[in-house]
Design a protein around this motif. Structure first.
Motif: not given
Length: 129
Positions: A41-42, A34-35, A37-39
């Motif tokens: 974005r979500l 879990i990054s 950046e991805g979190s």
């Protein structure tokens, strides 16, 4: 990775050699990257969607109680400070669940979220997991 597969055995051996972790033979192994950046974005997408569609709340669902090193969704949710989004939302911790005319952003542990979504469904609007 499926228990007994060659990939699971390779990873089990690597974890033993590299970290001293004793994982039983014939164990299935899951990896959960879990990054930040991805979190981000979500969370941004969930908040933008909720604002655009005039929803009341966004609930960030995480497993931070058990998986401490993957608490990124929870931590990023608490620190979402992007200017135009920040002005239009309030986190539960900042308003005790009373955001006024702003979007309420809250976070909840996955286990209780699923129970509450059945028993108190009206408290959930947009859910980000």
């Amino acid at each position: 990775m499926e228990a007994g597969s060659s990939d699971a055995e390779k990873l089990r051996s690597f974890l033993k050699e590299s970290f001293g972790w004793d994982i039983r033979e014939m164990s299935g192994i899951g990896v959960k990257p879990i990054s930040k950046e991805g979190s981000e974005r979500l969370i941004r997408a969930a908040i933008v969607y909720a604002l655009k569609h005039e929803r009341e709340s966004v609930t960030l669902v995480h497993k931070g109680n058990i998986q401490k090193f993957t608490r990124v969704l929870h931590e990023v949710g608490l620190s979402t400070r992007e200017g135009r989004i920040r002005r239009r939302r309030r986190h539960w911790n900042d308003c005790n669940g009373k955001p006024g005319s702003k979007l309420l952003v809250k976070d909840v542990i996955a286990d209780i979220c699923f129970q509450q979504s059945l028993t108190r469904a009206s408290e959930f609007d947009v859910i980000a997991t």
